[in-house]
Scaffold this motif. Structure first.
Motif, PDB file in Angstrom:
ATOM      1  N   ALA A   9       0.693  -1.510  -0.349  1.00 13.94           N
ATOM      2  CA  ALA A   9       0.631  -0.354   0.530  1.00 13.94           C
ATOM      3  C   ALA A   9       1.042   1.566  -0.006  1.00 13.94           C
ATOM      4  O   ALA A   9       2.125   1.450   0.393  1.00 13.94           O
ATOM      5  CB  ALA A   9      -1.368   0.202   0.969  1.00 13.94           C
ATOM      6  N   CYS A  10       0.219   2.219  -0.434  1.00 14.00           N
ATOM      7  CA  CYS A  10       1.345   3.802  -0.061  1.00 14.00           C
ATOM      8  C   CYS A  10      -0.284   4.515   0.250  1.00 14.00           C
ATOM      9  O   CYS A  10      -1.053   4.218   0.166  1.00 14.00           O
ATOM     10  CB  CYS A  10       1.916   4.069  -1.903  1.00 14.00           C
ATOM     11  N   VAL A  11       0.251   5.459   0.791  1.00 12.04           N
ATOM     12  CA  VAL A  11      -0.636   7.168   1.301  1.00 12.04           C
ATOM     13  C   VAL A  11      -0.083   8.022   0.664  1.00 12.04           C
ATOM     14  O   VAL A  11       0.176   8.258   0.215  1.00 12.04           O
ATOM     15  CB  VAL A  11      -0.792   6.733   2.919  1.00 12.04           C
ATOM     16  N   VAL A  58       2.003  -1.116  -4.024  1.00 12.27           N
ATOM     17  CA  VAL A  58       1.987   0.113  -5.026  1.00 12.27           C
ATOM     18  C   VAL A  58       2.923   1.169  -4.674  1.00 12.27           C
ATOM     19  O   VAL A  58       3.107   1.547  -3.654  1.00 12.27           O
ATOM     20  CB  VAL A  58       0.350   0.821  -5.132  1.00 12.27           C
ATOM     21  N   CYS A  59       2.242   2.859  -5.377  1.00  4.57           N
ATOM     22  CA  CYS A  59       3.165   3.678  -4.757  1.00  4.57           C
ATOM     23  C   CYS A  59       2.991   5.166  -5.638  1.00  4.57           C
ATOM     24  O   CYS A  59       2.492   4.675  -7.014  1.00  4.57           O
ATOM     25  CB  CYS A  59       4.749   3.732  -4.794  1.00  4.57           C
ATOM     26  N   PRO A 119      -1.773  13.797  -5.811  1.00  4.58           N
ATOM     27  CA  PRO A 119      -0.589  13.105  -5.420  1.00  4.58           C
ATOM     28  C   PRO A 119       0.087  12.443  -4.718  1.00  4.58           C
ATOM     29  O   PRO A 119      -0.990  12.024  -3.021  1.00  4.58           O
ATOM     30  CB  PRO A 119       0.491  14.374  -5.839  1.00  4.58           C
ATOM     31  N   GLY A 120       0.991  12.134  -4.269  1.00  7.78           N
ATOM     32  CA  GLY A 120       1.707  11.379  -3.443  1.00  7.78           C
ATOM     33  C   GLY A 120       2.050  11.891  -2.664  1.00  7.78           C
ATOM     34  O   GLY A 120       2.675  13.242  -3.292  1.00  7.78           O
ATOM     35  N   LEU A 121       3.064  11.534  -1.691  1.00  6.83           N
ATOM     36  CA  LEU A 121       4.093  11.858  -0.763  1.00  6.83           C
ATOM     37  C   LEU A 121       5.497  11.789  -0.837  1.00  6.83           C
ATOM     38  O   LEU A 121       5.811  10.315  -1.402  1.00  6.83           O
ATOM     39  CB  LEU A 121       4.254  12.115   0.331  1.00  6.83           C
ATOM     40  N   PRO A 122       6.290  12.478  -1.073  1.00  3.86           N
ATOM     41  CA  PRO A 122       8.126  11.813  -1.081  1.00  3.86           C
ATOM     42  C   PRO A 122       8.256  10.301  -0.043  1.00  3.86           C
ATOM     43  O   PRO A 122       7.805  10.687   1.209  1.00  3.86           O
ATOM     44  CB  PRO A 122       8.825  13.595  -0.496  1.00  3.86           C
ATOM     45  N   GLU A 126       5.450  15.430 -11.126  1.00  2.00           N
ATOM     46  CA  GLU A 126       4.471  15.590 -10.042  1.00  2.00           C
ATOM     47  C   GLU A 126       3.928  14.532  -8.934  1.00  2.00           C
ATOM     48  O   GLU A 126       2.373  14.634  -7.711  1.00  2.00           O
ATOM     49  CB  GLU A 126       3.393  15.782 -10.596  1.00  2.00           C
ATOM     50  N   ARG A 127       3.944  13.461  -8.783  1.00  2.00           N
ATOM     51  CA  ARG A 127       4.012  11.936  -8.399  1.00  2.00           C
ATOM     52  C   ARG A 127       2.198  11.869  -8.424  1.00  2.00           C
ATOM     53  O   ARG A 127       1.564  11.260  -7.208  1.00  2.00           O
ATOM     54  CB  ARG A 127       3.917  12.910  -6.254  1.00  2.00           C
ATOM     55  N   ARG A 128       1.889  11.883  -9.395  1.00  2.77           N
ATOM     56  CA  ARG A 128       0.626  11.662  -9.518  1.00  2.77           C
ATOM     57  C   ARG A 128       0.343   9.967 -10.275  1.00  2.77           C
ATOM     58  O   ARG A 128      -0.952   9.868 -10.691  1.00  2.77           O
ATOM     59  CB  ARG A 128      -0.647  13.007 -10.015  1.00  2.77           C
TER      60      ARG A 128
END
Length: 298
Positions: A202-204, A243-244, A284-287, A249-251
């Motif tokens: 998973a990712c947040v 997933v990540c 988007p995600g986070l670094p 743009e981390r999208r």
């Protein structure tokens, strides 16, 4: 909402896993656990690198504060791997090698500690456990009675920790104290028992929603912070693994997949099994947080 699913890395991973987006190099790193490989793909140039290991499993992956070094969980030990030199540096042994376990999913918190679980190689015995590994390699056992550890992720404010036991069909959440490095008040986040769904990696995202790959069910699901289904994306493969969120743009939602457990007829129907898929998503995600090993000078 229409969903365009692209294959960005055609591969034949037995058990593709643990994708991580490296901001510093603008590249995607991931594992083939059963194939014993660390892989890296740079979308802009198209360059793809692969590092093979002789051990049985390469089960965990984390970035470090040095972009040329990653943290790898190999069998039941953690190692720093210098990609340029191809050199493995032992960090610690998480569990006794006599156990029929291996390291599996893990993630770093904002303080640079690595939270990682172990799992039963036979996939049915509760022999696994969950650990916090500090930057100096000190191992702190959190709890046991785990069959297959997965879904290790943190909320954007670092106040929640997520964890699944895939074979118990359950994802839990904990109150996380970032300063103390403690996870308390375990409670159910999502109960997949009715569908017998297997929550995997998973990712947040930046809104605190949890993207979860559902192994053997051919889908990824976005859950709201209170555990409700927000979005379901059906995939052209049975076994998404993790997933990540990455890309400029981390999208982009990157999805690793597996050929493992599929018979010949299924593999013929699923030519993308074992490949890395990509889906453009709005939020988007986070670094990714990085392991703060002492050798990096931080």
């Amino acid at each position: 909402m229409s969903t365009d699913i692209r294959c960005i890395v055609p591969a034949h991973d037995l058990l593709g896993e643990s994708p991580l987006w490296c901001e510093a190099t603008q590249s995607l790193l991931w594992l083939d656990i059963d194939g014993g490989r660390l892989q890296r793909f740079h979308p802009e140039s198209g360059r793809r690198d692969s590092h093979a290991f002789t051990q049985r499993f390469v089960g965990s992956l984390a970035l470090t504060r040095d972009p040329s070094v990653v943290l790898l969980g190999i069998d039941l030990g953690l190692y720093l791997f210098h990609m340029g030199r191809g050199e493995l540096q032992p960090l610690c042994q998480v569990e006794d090698a006599a156990l029929d376990n291996r390291l599996n999913d893990g993630r770093c918190d904002a303080q640079g500690r690595f939270w990682v679980g172990t799992m039963d190689n036979q996939l049915h015995r509760p022999h696994g456990a969950f650990y916090r590994v500090d930057a100096d390699g000190t191992v702190h056992r959190q709890f046991g009675d785990v069959i297959v550890s997965n879904t290790v992720a943190f909320s954007p404010d670092q106040r929640r920790l997520y964890f699944s036991d895939t074979r118990r069909f359950t994802t839990w959440q904990f109150d996380f104290d970032a300063a103390a490095g403690t996870a308390t008040n375990r409670r159910v986040f999502v109960d997949h028992g009715a569908q017998r769904w297997r929550p995997d990696g998973a990712c947040v995202d930046a809104q605190g929603h949890v993207w979860n790959a559902i192994f053997a069910a051919g889908k990824v699901i976005r859950f709201t912070p209170d555990g409700q289904v927000d979005r379901v994306i059906e995939l052209p493969v049975t076994n998404p693994t993790c997933v990540c969120l990455g890309g400029p743009e981390r999208r982009t939602l990157f999805v690793t997949t597996a050929r493992k457990f599929l018979d010949r007829a299924q593999l013929l129907r699923e030519p993308l099994a074992g490949s890395v898929l990509a889906i453009d998503v709005g939020v988007p995600g986070l670094p990714e947080h990085r392991f703060a090993h002492p050798a990096d000078g931080h």
